[in-house]
Design a protein around this motif. Structure first.
Motif, PDB file in Angstrom:
ATOM      1  N   ALA A   3       0.822  -1.136   0.162  1.00  0.00           N
ATOM      2  CA  ALA A   3       0.147   0.086  -0.044  1.00  0.00           C
ATOM      3  C   ALA A   3       0.972   1.070   0.018  1.00  0.00           C
ATOM      4  O   ALA A   3       0.460   2.095  -0.939  1.00  0.00           O
ATOM      5  CB  ALA A   3      -0.965   0.008   1.497  1.00  0.00           C
ATOM      6  N   ALA A   4       1.935   1.242   0.776  1.00  0.00           N
ATOM      7  CA  ALA A   4       2.753   2.347   0.696  1.00  0.00           C
ATOM      8  C   ALA A   4       3.600   2.685  -0.606  1.00  0.00           C
ATOM      9  O   ALA A   4       3.620   3.948  -0.900  1.00  0.00           O
ATOM     10  CB  ALA A   4       4.045   2.015   1.933  1.00  0.00           C
ATOM     11  N   CYS A   5       3.841   1.464  -1.153  1.00  0.00           N
ATOM     12  CA  CYS A   5       4.613   1.777  -2.662  1.00  0.00           C
ATOM     13  C   CYS A   5       3.651   2.068  -3.531  1.00  0.00           C
ATOM     14  O   CYS A   5       3.912   3.221  -4.328  1.00  0.00           O
ATOM     15  CB  CYS A   5       5.126   0.418  -3.013  1.00  0.00           C
ATOM     16  N   VAL A   6       2.263   1.828  -3.503  1.00  0.00           N
ATOM     17  CA  VAL A   6       1.372   2.207  -4.324  1.00  0.00           C
ATOM     18  C   VAL A   6       1.057   3.727  -4.251  1.00  0.00           C
ATOM     19  O   VAL A   6       0.918   4.515  -5.038  1.00  0.00           O
ATOM     20  CB  VAL A   6      -0.142   1.417  -4.337  1.00  0.00           C
ATOM     21  N   ILE A  16      -6.523   1.295  -3.208  1.00  0.00           N
ATOM     22  CA  ILE A  16      -7.203   0.335  -3.459  1.00  0.00           C
ATOM     23  C   ILE A  16      -8.070   0.658  -4.758  1.00  0.00           C
ATOM     24  O   ILE A  16      -8.776   1.780  -4.728  1.00  0.00           O
ATOM     25  CB  ILE A  16      -8.041  -0.175  -2.298  1.00  0.00           C
ATOM     26  N   PHE A  17      -8.134  -0.311  -5.732  1.00  0.00           N
ATOM     27  CA  PHE A  17      -8.840  -0.032  -6.788  1.00  0.00           C
ATOM     28  C   PHE A  17     -10.139  -0.911  -6.762  1.00  0.00           C
ATOM     29  O   PHE A  17     -10.216  -1.842  -6.263  1.00  0.00           O
ATOM     30  CB  PHE A  17      -8.084  -0.726  -8.095  1.00  0.00           C
ATOM     31  N   ARG A  18     -11.191  -0.128  -6.884  1.00  0.00           N
ATOM     32  CA  ARG A  18     -12.575  -0.879  -6.711  1.00  0.00           C
ATOM     33  C   ARG A  18     -13.316  -0.947  -8.140  1.00  0.00           C
ATOM     34  O   ARG A  18     -13.287  -0.018  -8.662  1.00  0.00           O
ATOM     35  CB  ARG A  18     -13.464  -0.072  -5.736  1.00  0.00           C
ATOM     36  N   GLN A  19     -13.794  -2.049  -8.514  1.00  0.00           N
ATOM     37  CA  GLN A  19     -14.323  -2.095  -9.704  1.00  0.00           C
ATOM     38  C   GLN A  19     -15.615  -3.081  -9.531  1.00  0.00           C
ATOM     39  O   GLN A  19     -15.520  -4.096  -8.817  1.00  0.00           O
ATOM     40  CB  GLN A  19     -13.552  -2.493 -10.800  1.00  0.00           C
ATOM     41  N   ARG A  20     -16.774  -2.686 -10.364  1.00  0.00           N
ATOM     42  CA  ARG A  20     -17.833  -3.549 -10.431  1.00  0.00           C
ATOM     43  C   ARG A  20     -17.838  -4.677 -11.258  1.00  0.00           C
ATOM     44  O   ARG A  20     -17.202  -4.544 -12.320  1.00  0.00           O
ATOM     45  CB  ARG A  20     -19.404  -2.973 -11.053  1.00  0.00           C
ATOM     46  N   ARG A  35      -4.243  -1.019  -6.605  1.00  0.00           N
ATOM     47  CA  ARG A  35      -4.359   0.020  -8.006  1.00  0.00           C
ATOM     48  C   ARG A  35      -2.946  -0.304  -8.637  1.00  0.00           C
ATOM     49  O   ARG A  35      -1.928  -0.134  -7.931  1.00  0.00           O
ATOM     50  CB  ARG A  35      -4.392   1.407  -7.802  1.00  0.00           C
ATOM     51  N   THR A  36      -2.915  -0.500  -9.910  1.00  0.00           N
ATOM     52  CA  THR A  36      -1.741  -0.868 -10.768  1.00  0.00           C
ATOM     53  C   THR A  36      -1.850   0.178 -12.099  1.00  0.00           C
ATOM     54  O   THR A  36      -0.823   0.122 -12.608  1.00  0.00           O
ATOM     55  CB  THR A  36      -1.578  -2.356 -11.230  1.00  0.00           C
ATOM     56  N   THR A  68       1.410   1.449 -14.093  1.00  0.00           N
ATOM     57  CA  THR A  68       2.381   2.316 -13.438  1.00  0.00           C
ATOM     58  C   THR A  68       3.701   1.400 -13.224  1.00  0.00           C
ATOM     59  O   THR A  68       3.440   0.430 -13.262  1.00  0.00           O
ATOM     60  CB  THR A  68       1.930   2.818 -11.924  1.00  0.00           C
ATOM     61  N   ARG A  69       4.505   2.044 -12.861  1.00  0.00           N
ATOM     62  CA  ARG A  69       5.951   1.063 -12.447  1.00  0.00           C
ATOM     63  C   ARG A  69       5.551   0.135 -11.402  1.00  0.00           C
ATOM     64  O   ARG A  69       5.875  -1.052 -11.619  1.00  0.00           O
ATOM     65  CB  ARG A  69       7.022   2.153 -12.061  1.00  0.00           C
ATOM     66  N   VAL A  70       5.216   0.391 -10.472  1.00  0.00           N
ATOM     67  CA  VAL A  70       4.689  -0.324  -9.154  1.00  0.00           C
ATOM     68  C   VAL A  70       3.642  -1.187  -9.597  1.00  0.00           C
ATOM     69  O   VAL A  70       3.782  -2.296  -9.142  1.00  0.00           O
ATOM     70  CB  VAL A  70       4.359   0.344  -8.039  1.00  0.00           C
ATOM     71  N   GLY A  71       2.822  -0.968 -10.538  1.00  0.00           N
ATOM     72  CA  GLY A  71       1.741  -1.800 -11.045  1.00  0.00           C
ATOM     73  C   GLY A  71       2.024  -2.936 -11.796  1.00  0.00           C
ATOM     74  O   GLY A  71       1.751  -3.919 -11.868  1.00  0.00           O
ATOM     75  N   ARG A  72       3.264  -2.799 -12.786  1.00  0.00           N
ATOM     76  CA  ARG A  72       3.848  -3.670 -13.377  1.00  0.00           C
ATOM     77  C   ARG A  72       4.445  -4.790 -12.636  1.00  0.00           C
ATOM     78  O   ARG A  72       4.108  -5.920 -12.616  1.00  0.00           O
ATOM     79  CB  ARG A  72       4.994  -3.028 -14.442  1.00  0.00           C
ATOM     80  N   PHE A  73       5.076  -4.435 -11.516  1.00  0.00           N
ATOM     81  CA  PHE A  73       5.540  -5.388 -10.581  1.00  0.00           C
ATOM     82  C   PHE A  73       4.577  -6.286  -9.813  1.00  0.00           C
ATOM     83  O   PHE A  73       4.453  -7.341  -9.822  1.00  0.00           O
ATOM     84  CB  PHE A  73       6.424  -4.918  -9.519  1.00  0.00           C
ATOM     85  N   LEU A  74       3.536  -5.341  -9.496  1.00  0.00           N
ATOM     86  CA  LEU A  74       2.484  -5.901  -8.631  1.00  0.00           C
ATOM     87  C   LEU A  74       1.545  -6.938  -9.620  1.00  0.00           C
ATOM     88  O   LEU A  74       0.961  -8.101  -9.262  1.00  0.00           O
ATOM     89  CB  LEU A  74       1.291  -4.825  -8.022  1.00  0.00           C
TER      90      LEU A  74
END
Length: 173
Positions: A3-6, A16-20, A35-36, A68-74
């Motif tokens: 969470a801190a990195c994001v 946190i990404f929320r999606q229906r 969130r990525t 995002t950069r962090v998102g690619r790793f996640l």
């Protein structure tokens, strides 16, 4: 730590990404993920639709500029999926099941609704046997066939195979 990195990468966007998503019985629920993508990534999706590798209603783009950069790793590590354990605890998802779709059940052909007879999962046969190379129709056949012959042994084996896929980074979008 995740969470801190994001948050550090884009402090004004939610962690946190929320999606229906479309789940069990065609009912929608709010899926949680780390969130990525950049803020307002959904607004950019239409501009990228022509680059999608898979036909509508699915959507997949190689080297998606919204990630995002962090998102690619996640995504590569599948750590972005960890908040879905909350969905499991709330009874909206299970560990193993068909992946919930971001499009409504009204877009399904009648035979495809068979995948909605099962609670959606964090992992499923698509992640192990076909992620990234199956269109929605093939994915439905795979998932419906797998869950019609459901057993705890097969589901445990699928969980073990999922760990192997994550470690080897196979099938990662």
């Amino acid at each position: 730590m995740i969470a801190a990195c994001v948050w550090l990468e884009e402090p004004r966007a939610p962690v946190i990404f929320r999606q229906r998503r479309c789940g069990y019985g065609g009912r929608s629920f709010q899926l949680f993920k780390f969130r990525t993508m950049v803020r307002d990534a959904d607004a950019l999706k239409d501009a990228l639709r022509a680059r999608s590798l898979v036909p509508w209603p699915d959507f997949r783009v190689v080297n998606d500029p919204r990630v995002t950069r962090v998102g690619r790793f996640l995504r590569r590590s599948s750590f972005d999926e960890l908040p879905q354990l909350v969905n499991v605890l709330r009874g909206e998802m299970s560990l193993v099941g068909p992946r919930p779709t971001s499009f409504d059940a009204s877009t399904y052909a009648l035979w495809q609704t068979g995948r909605l007879e099962y609670r959606p999962g964090i992992t499923g046969p698509w992640q192990v046997y076909g992620r990234g190379c199956l269109d929605f129709e093939e994915r439905c056949r795979l998932e419906i066939g797998f869950f019609r012959r459901r057993s705890i042994t097969r589901e445990l084996w699928l969980l073990i195979q999922t760990l192997g896929c994550v470690m080897r980074r196979t099938g990662v979008a």
